[in-house]
Motif scaffolding. Structure first.
Motif: not given
Length: 189
Positions: A64-68, A71-78, A121-135
């Motif tokens: 859904g929207r949240l998951a997408t 993932a987009a935030v996490g991928l930007a961080g990657v 800030a950029g690399p932190m997007l990966f960790y934020v995306g990953l944390l929100v995804a597993v939460a």
């Protein structure tokens, strides 16, 4: 690529990078040299594997929207983390010694926006995306509630002190254990 492999190999490669980084610093200096390059290439490989990890987390959450968005935030961080690691590898290959690395990094970071986007800030997007995804997955009861806690501890350990990267990678590996069982054996074509 088999997502189960990515869930195991990505944190193992991050752990390897942390261990190689520690070994590289035993003489009091990090880089340039084979340990610098090998460690950074291990980290780069781990980041590449986080692409299928984030996409699988999106699918497990229903897409859904949240998951997408997550993932987009996490991928930007990657992507931004990969830019940082690539710069580190290039500087390490071009520098004749450790002292020469500093001015090279300074020149790169003087480019407007690079320090913020690629190093801060950029690399932190990966960790934020990953944390929100597993939460999100924990709220949906796809993974146990301790999974996002372990991801958060992994992130805090790694961000607090780079010497804790091996512990952060191992915590992430533990956090991914339930996801290895939940992930499909293969990504549908």
């Amino acid at each position: 690529m088999n997502p189960r492999f990515a869930f195991l190999a990505a944190p193992v490669l991050l752990t390897a990078y942390g261990l190689i980084r520690l070994a590289d610093g035993l003489d009091g200096v990090r880089g340039p040299g084979p340990a610098w390059t090998t460690g950074h290439l291990a980290f780069l490989g781990g980041l590449v594997l986080f692409v299928p990890v984030l996409l699988t987390l999106r699918r497990l959450a229903g897409g859904g929207r949240l998951a997408t968005a997550t993932a987009a935030v996490g991928l930007a961080g990657v992507v931004l983390s990969m830019a940082q690691i690539t710069i580190d590898v290039v500087v390490g290959l071009r520098a004749g010694d450790h002292a020469a690395m500093g001015p090279m990094f300074d020149r790169v970071q003087e480019v407007p926006g690079v320090a913020l986007a690629v190093y801060d800030a950029g690399p932190m997007l990966f960790y934020v995306g990953l944390l929100v995804a597993v939460a999100h997955l924990a709220m949906r009861r796809v993974v146990p509630v301790w999974t996002p806690i372990a991801i958060m501890l992994s992130t805090v350990a790694s961000a607090t002190n780079l010497d804790l990267l091996p512990a952060g990678g191992l915590l992430m590996l533990v956090a991914f254990t339930p996801l290895v069982r939940s992930a499909p054996a293969a990504v549908p074509a």
